[in-house]
Motif scaffolding. Structure first.
Motif, mmCIF file in Angstrom:
data_model
loop_
_atom_site.group_PDB
_atom_site.id
_atom_site.type_symbol
_atom_site.label_atom_id
_atom_site.label_comp_id
_atom_site.label_asym_id
_atom_site.label_seq_id
_atom_site.Cartn_x
_atom_site.Cartn_y
_atom_site.Cartn_z
ATOM 1 N N ARG A 137 0.689 -1.008 -0.135
ATOM 2 C CA ARG A 137 0.181 0.025 0.099
ATOM 3 C C ARG A 137 0.941 1.232 0.110
ATOM 4 N N VAL A 138 0.296 2.192 -0.686
ATOM 5 C CA VAL A 138 1.258 3.345 -0.615
ATOM 6 C C VAL A 138 0.097 4.744 0.026
ATOM 7 N N ILE A 139 0.399 4.923 0.991
ATOM 8 C CA ILE A 139 -0.217 5.862 1.764
ATOM 9 C C ILE A 139 0.065 7.377 1.800
ATOM 10 N N ILE A 140 -0.559 8.052 1.899
ATOM 11 C CA ILE A 140 -0.271 9.514 2.296
ATOM 12 C C ILE A 140 -1.549 10.177 3.320
ATOM 13 N N ASN A 141 -1.143 11.066 4.395
ATOM 14 C CA ASN A 141 -2.200 11.395 5.198
ATOM 15 C C ASN A 141 -2.165 12.940 5.289
ATOM 16 N N LEU A 142 -3.350 13.642 5.484
ATOM 17 C CA LEU A 142 -3.435 15.242 5.325
ATOM 18 C C LEU A 142 -4.207 15.518 6.752
ATOM 19 N N GLY A 143 -3.851 16.720 6.998
ATOM 20 C CA GLY A 143 -4.761 17.346 8.203
ATOM 21 C C GLY A 143 -4.378 16.676 9.468
ATOM 22 N N ALA A 144 -5.560 16.562 10.086
ATOM 23 C CA ALA A 144 -5.205 15.898 11.543
ATOM 24 C C ALA A 144 -4.847 14.431 11.458
ATOM 25 N N TYR A 145 -4.826 13.812 10.318
ATOM 26 C CA TYR A 145 -4.347 12.431 10.335
ATOM 27 C C TYR A 145 -2.770 12.580 9.945
ATOM 28 N N GLN A 146 -2.109 13.588 9.503
ATOM 29 C CA GLN A 146 -0.783 13.810 9.419
ATOM 30 C C GLN A 146 -0.022 14.045 10.723
ATOM 31 N N ASP A 147 0.350 13.037 11.352
ATOM 32 C CA ASP A 147 1.290 13.136 12.687
ATOM 33 C C ASP A 147 2.582 14.015 12.594
ATOM 34 N N SER A 148 3.156 13.841 11.422
ATOM 35 C CA SER A 148 4.427 14.439 10.985
ATOM 36 C C SER A 148 4.110 15.443 10.056
ATOM 37 N N LYS A 149 4.402 16.884 10.367
ATOM 38 C CA LYS A 149 4.033 17.920 9.411
ATOM 39 C C LYS A 149 4.997 18.161 8.518
ATOM 40 N N HIS A 150 5.520 17.286 7.812
ATOM 41 C CA HIS A 150 6.371 17.034 6.732
ATOM 42 C C HIS A 150 6.198 16.334 5.768
ATOM 43 N N LEU A 151 5.999 16.633 4.437
ATOM 44 C CA LEU A 151 5.461 15.635 3.315
ATOM 45 C C LEU A 151 6.000 14.329 3.281
ATOM 46 N N HIS A 152 5.045 13.552 3.324
ATOM 47 C CA HIS A 152 5.936 12.203 3.425
ATOM 48 C C HIS A 152 4.674 11.058 2.927
ATOM 49 N N TRP A 153 5.090 9.853 2.303
ATOM 50 C CA TRP A 153 4.220 8.758 2.163
ATOM 51 C C TRP A 153 4.881 7.461 2.820
ATOM 52 N N HIS A 154 3.876 6.618 2.992
ATOM 53 C CA HIS A 154 4.027 5.576 3.595
ATOM 54 C C HIS A 154 3.844 4.264 2.526
ATOM 55 N N ILE A 155 5.034 3.600 2.525
ATOM 56 C CA ILE A 155 4.839 2.387 1.611
ATOM 57 C C ILE A 155 4.973 1.142 2.496
ATOM 58 N N VAL A 156 3.794 0.584 2.595
ATOM 59 C CA VAL A 156 3.707 -0.401 3.831
ATOM 60 C C VAL A 156 3.267 -2.014 3.237
ATOM 61 N N PHE A 157 3.311 -2.994 3.921
ATOM 62 C CA PHE A 157 2.854 -4.158 3.403
ATOM 63 C C PHE A 157 2.453 -4.975 4.963
ATOM 64 N N GLY A 158 1.197 -5.605 4.801
ATOM 65 C CA GLY A 158 0.745 -6.730 5.864
ATOM 66 C C GLY A 158 -0.173 -5.825 6.647
ATOM 67 N N GLU A 159 -0.964 -6.484 7.940
ATOM 68 C CA GLU A 159 -1.779 -5.945 8.837
ATOM 69 C C GLU A 159 -1.157 -5.004 9.515
ATOM 70 N N PRO A 160 -1.926 -4.165 10.137
ATOM 71 C CA PRO A 160 -1.375 -3.017 11.117
ATOM 72 C C PRO A 160 -1.014 -3.940 12.343
ATOM 73 N N LEU A 161 0.099 -3.634 12.946
ATOM 74 C CA LEU A 161 0.649 -4.217 13.930
ATOM 75 C C LEU A 161 -0.372 -3.636 15.377
ATOM 76 N N LYS A 162 -0.410 -4.609 16.074
ATOM 77 C CA LYS A 162 -0.989 -4.366 17.432
ATOM 78 C C LYS A 162 -0.230 -3.666 18.730
#
Length: 90
Positions: free
Chosen positions: A65-90
């Motif tokens: 998955r390639v993910i980008i977050n905006l607004g309140a969903y963006q914890d780090s206020k620096h432009l970034h994308w997440h490239i992820v695989f697998g189910e979220p870790l608990k």
């Protein structure tokens, strides 16, 4: 992980997924929606790095998955994308 003159992709320091890579521009840009016209070449370079990393993860794991977050969903206020695989870790 992968670096160019203007972009850095690295393994997340506090991963939320089994594979969690972050791609950022080295220049500070606070968000996708604050990009300016003169940032278009940087954005293309960033997308090229994201494409390479996503292809590597997909080749190794079969998907990503390639993910980008905006607004309140963006914890780090620096432009970034997440490239992820697998189910979220608990």
């Amino acid at each position: 992980m992968l670096e160019t003159d203007n972009v850095l992709a690295y393994y997340h320091t506090n991963p939320f997924y089994p594979v969690h890579i972050v791609a950022i521009p080295k220049k500070h840009i606070s968000s996708l929606i604050t990009l300016e016209e003169n940032d278009h070449d940087l954005l293309l370079e960033l997308m090229g790095v994201i494409q390479k990393v996503a292809a590597m993860v997909t080749e190794e794991k079969g998907a990503c998955r390639v993910i980008i977050n905006l607004g309140a969903y963006q914890d780090s206020k620096h432009l970034h994308w997440h490239i992820v695989f697998g189910e979220p870790l608990k």
